[in-house]
Structures are given as structure tokens and as C-alpha cells.
Scaffold this motif. Structure first.
Motif, short mmCIF file in Angstrom:
data_model
loop_
_atom_site.label_atom_id
_atom_site.label_comp_id
_atom_site.label_asym_id
_atom_site.label_seq_id
_atom_site.Cartn_x
_atom_site.Cartn_y
_atom_site.Cartn_z
N ILE A 1 -42.29 22.26 80.46
CA ILE A 1 -41.79 22.59 80.89
C ILE A 1 -43.70 23.45 81.52
O ILE A 1 -44.00 24.10 82.60
N THR A 2 -44.67 23.68 80.44
CA THR A 2 -45.89 23.57 80.53
C THR A 2 -47.04 23.17 81.25
O THR A 2 -47.40 22.94 81.77
N LYS A 3 -46.02 21.55 81.55
CA LYS A 3 -47.22 20.74 82.20
C LYS A 3 -46.76 21.23 83.58
O LYS A 3 -47.71 21.03 84.89
N PHE A 4 -45.43 21.56 84.10
CA PHE A 4 -45.29 21.76 84.79
C PHE A 4 -45.99 23.03 85.79
O PHE A 4 -46.29 23.20 87.04
N VAL A 5 -45.45 24.13 84.76
CA VAL A 5 -46.52 25.16 84.76
C VAL A 5 -48.20 25.33 85.53
O VAL A 5 -48.80 25.43 85.80
N ARG A 6 -49.12 24.58 84.48
CA ARG A 6 -50.21 24.14 84.76
C ARG A 6 -50.45 23.01 86.25
O ARG A 6 -50.94 23.61 86.40
N SER A 7 -49.31 22.08 86.30
CA SER A 7 -49.46 22.10 87.41
C SER A 7 -49.75 22.75 88.89
O SER A 7 -49.69 22.73 90.22
N GLN A 8 -48.90 23.83 88.42
CA GLN A 8 -48.89 25.03 89.82
C GLN A 8 -49.79 25.79 89.59
O GLN A 8 -49.63 26.93 90.81
N THR A 9 -50.52 26.43 88.61
CA THR A 9 -51.62 26.90 88.51
C THR A 9 -53.25 26.68 88.68
O THR A 9 -53.65 27.75 87.69
N SER A 10 -52.91 25.51 88.69
CA SER A 10 -54.56 24.53 88.12
C SER A 10 -54.95 23.85 90.15
O SER A 10 -53.50 23.68 90.81
N ASP A 11 -56.23 23.32 90.72
CA ASP A 11 -56.46 23.40 91.21
C ASP A 11 -55.67 21.70 91.65
O ASP A 11 -55.19 21.04 93.07
N ASN A 12 -56.26 21.36 90.42
CA ASN A 12 -55.48 19.56 90.59
C ASN A 12 -54.22 19.56 90.98
O ASN A 12 -53.10 19.22 89.76
N ALA A 13 -53.72 20.34 91.59
CA ALA A 13 -51.93 19.93 91.40
C ALA A 13 -51.70 18.30 91.59
O ALA A 13 -52.46 17.80 92.45
N SER A 14 -50.61 18.50 90.59
CA SER A 14 -50.21 16.79 90.80
C SER A 14 -49.41 16.77 91.91
O SER A 14 -49.17 15.23 91.61
N ASN B 1 -55.56 29.51 78.07
CA ASN B 1 -57.03 29.71 77.51
C ASN B 1 -57.77 28.72 79.18
O ASN B 1 -58.52 28.73 78.94
N GLU B 2 -56.50 28.68 79.94
CA GLU B 2 -56.81 28.25 80.63
C GLU B 2 -57.60 28.72 82.40
O GLU B 2 -56.66 29.66 82.21
N ASP B 3 -58.45 28.06 83.51
CA ASP B 3 -59.25 28.86 84.28
C ASP B 3 -57.64 28.64 85.69
O ASP B 3 -57.46 27.47 85.96
N ILE B 4 -56.60 29.39 85.39
CA ILE B 4 -55.77 29.87 86.17
C ILE B 4 -56.29 29.92 87.59
O ILE B 4 -57.26 31.47 87.79
N ASN B 5 -55.90 30.01 89.01
CA ASN B 5 -55.40 30.05 89.97
C ASN B 5 -55.10 31.24 90.74
O ASN B 5 -55.00 31.40 91.70
N ARG B 6 -53.65 31.53 90.04
CA ARG B 6 -52.87 32.83 90.27
C ARG B 6 -52.66 33.45 88.18
O ARG B 6 -52.70 32.82 87.73
N ASP B 7 -52.29 35.07 88.97
CA ASP B 7 -51.42 35.54 87.61
C ASP B 7 -50.29 34.14 87.19
O ASP B 7 -49.94 33.85 87.82
N ILE B 8 -50.26 34.78 86.24
CA ILE B 8 -48.74 34.32 85.47
C ILE B 8 -48.42 35.29 84.38
O ILE B 8 -49.13 36.16 83.96
#
Ligand code: ZN
Length: 273
Positions: free
Chosen positions: A257-270, A111-118
Motif C-alpha cells: 500500500i505504501t508503494k501505491f501511495v508513493r506512486s500517487q504522491t510522486s512525479d514518476n507516477a507508475s 522524508n520523501e518529496d511529495i507533490n501533494r499533502d498526505i
């Protein structure tokens, strides 16, 4: 996982003319999260003269923005050794563990707004020579991919250790990768060299670069991170069963691992944290 390792699934052999029932099962799981799920059929050769058919399950969560970055591809092979005589190989750690974590990542992010296809790929015919991953990479036909995350054998066992081997080009992401494990009890080790990883794992005979589905991505110059828990005494034996899996730890691995994927697919990259 109980279903993937059940006797009805007969050790998830590869090479049938039609998709194995485990592929249909994975398809149904991924469809729950509104992904576009397709089979990718391919031919592969094994031995000297034989060829067979394989089926990857490819599920995409689309970036819905006007501008999207290159996709991230998450792989986990679902095939295993099938059966020998009346006994079947359940392949719980190898690699039902990777498949259930992949499905869990899809569940958490859908359900997240992602900035690239997964793109999630449950690959077939890994055990016979990484054929599913090779076929997938071939079909990309040079399309730019941000990175491959490959999941293979994620049961932490008693050592409580998780290892990752990553492309050297991903060294700038080192802290992004490691920080996601800081809040967990997992002992996480990240390597950028397969040789050093083999030495640290006391397994000089294993070539971790070529050992699983990340290798065809590497060959195509796509950066990769391979996550795995290292050697398993039950590897490729009938003892690689559901009962041996530690689900509490597998959940910790999945969340990290989900947290890492989120960091790479959202704008607020960690990266800036
Ligand atoms: Zn495997």
C-alpha cells in the motif's frame, strides 16, 4: 499493536469527553515523523437521545513545493468496542491492524518529496456509525481531495487474500493499484462494485460501500479505495487478539500500500510503467 490491544487501553471505546489514551499514543507515534498532528473534536449522536464527543487524530505531511496537487487522505479507525463487564475487546484486526499500517506508511514516506499533502486520519467513533469520518469530511468544507484510502481490518489470516473496493472513477488507476501487489505472495482482488465484491466474498448481507469510513468520502464525491481482508470469524468478539495477527503478512500489505501511495504522491507516477 501490542500496546493498542493491551488491557490498559480497554478496547479503545469512543465517546469520552477527552481524547482516549489510545489517541495520545497514536499522536506520539505520528509526531516521530515530523507530521503536524492535531486532534479534531466533534459531537455525535447515537441511539435516539444520546450524544457524545469524539476525537480524530489528524496528521499532515505537507507538500513543500510551490505548486501542490489536491491532498490524499488516508483513514483508519482506532476506536473499537471498549469493554463489557470485566472483559474487553482488543480489536487487533478491527482495527489496530489498519492503524499500525497507517503509521508505517507515514514512517516510510516522511522524508520523501511529495507533490501533494498526505493527511493521515485516525478516526474515532467508526463503530458507532462512521462519525469520525463524517466529521472530517464535513470539516473539509468542499476542499478538493484527490482520493481517500481507507484501511480497515488488514490481517490476511490463512486465506492470504486482500480485497479492495474502489470508486468507479478510479478505474483508470486499476493497473497502478494492482501492480504493487504483483511482487508479493498476496492474492489481491480489486472491485469497483460493492455488489460484485459481496458476491465473490460469499457475503451477500454485507454492504461494503457503507461498511467503513470510506462511505462519507464517497457521499461527498471524493474517490476512495478501501482495503480490507474480508470476513473475520473473530470479528467483534473478545477473540480478535494480538496473537491472531500474522505480522509477516501485515508487513507485506503495508509495503504494497505504501508503494501505491508513493506512486500517487510522486512525479514518476507508475501509470507510465
Ligand atoms: Zn472496523
Amino acid at each position: 499493536m501490542l500496546i493498542l490491544t493491551s488491557p490498559e487501553f480497554e478496547g479503545r471505546p469512543s465517546g469520552g469527553a477527552t481524547p482516549h489514551r489510545s489517541a495520545y499514543y497514536i499522536t506520539r507515534q505520528l509526531q516521530k515523523y515530523n507530521l503536524d498532528v492535531q486532534f479534531q473534536q466533534f459531537e455525535f449522536e447515537f441511539g435516539f437521545f444520546d450524544s457524545a464527543t469524539g476525537h480524530n487524530v489528524v496528521a499532515t505531511q505537507y507538500c513543500k513545493r510551490i505548486q501542490c496537487k489536491p491532498p490524499i487522505v488516508i483513514t483508519a479507525h482506532y476506536d473499537h468496542l471498549g469493554k463489557r463487564g470485566s472483559r474487553y475487546f482488543p480489536g487487533a484486526n478491527d482495527n489496530a491492524s489498519g492503524v499500525v499500517v497507517m503509521i508505517d506508511i507515514a514512517k516510510q514516506l516522511h522524508n520523501e518529496d511529495i507533490n501533494r499533502d498526505i493527511i493521515y486520519v485516525a478516526t474515532d467513533a467508526e463503530e458507532k456509525g462512521l462519525h469520525g469520518a463524517k466529521a472530517f469530511v464535513k470539516k473539509l468544507a468542499g476542499r478538493e481531495v484527490y482520493m481517500n484510502i481507507n484501511l480497515d481490518m488488514l490481517d490476511l489470516q490463512k486465506k492470504n487474500k486482500l480485497y479492495a473496493l474502489a470508486s468507479r472513477s478510479l478505474q483508470p488507476l486499476k493497473s497502478d493499484i494492482t501492480t504493487t501487489f504483483n511482487a508479493t505472495p498476496i492474492k489481491f482482488r480489486l472491485y469497483f462494485s460493492a455488489k460484485i465484491m459481496a458476491r465473490r466474498l460469499n457475503a451477500p448481507q454485507i454492504d461494503w460501500l457503507r461498511a467503513s469510513d470510506h462511505y462519507p468520502f464517497h457521499r461527498a464525491n471524493i474517490p476512495f479505495i478501501y482495503f480490507g481482508a474480508g470476513l473475520d470469524k473473530n470479528h467483534h468478539s473478545v477473540k480478535d487478539t494480538f496473537d491472531e495477527i500474522n505480522f509477516e503478512k501485515l508487513t507485506q500489505v503495508s509495503n504494497a500500500i505504501t508503494k501505491f501511495v508513493r506512486s500517487q504522491t510522486s512525479d514518476n507516477a507508475s501509470a507510465t510503467n
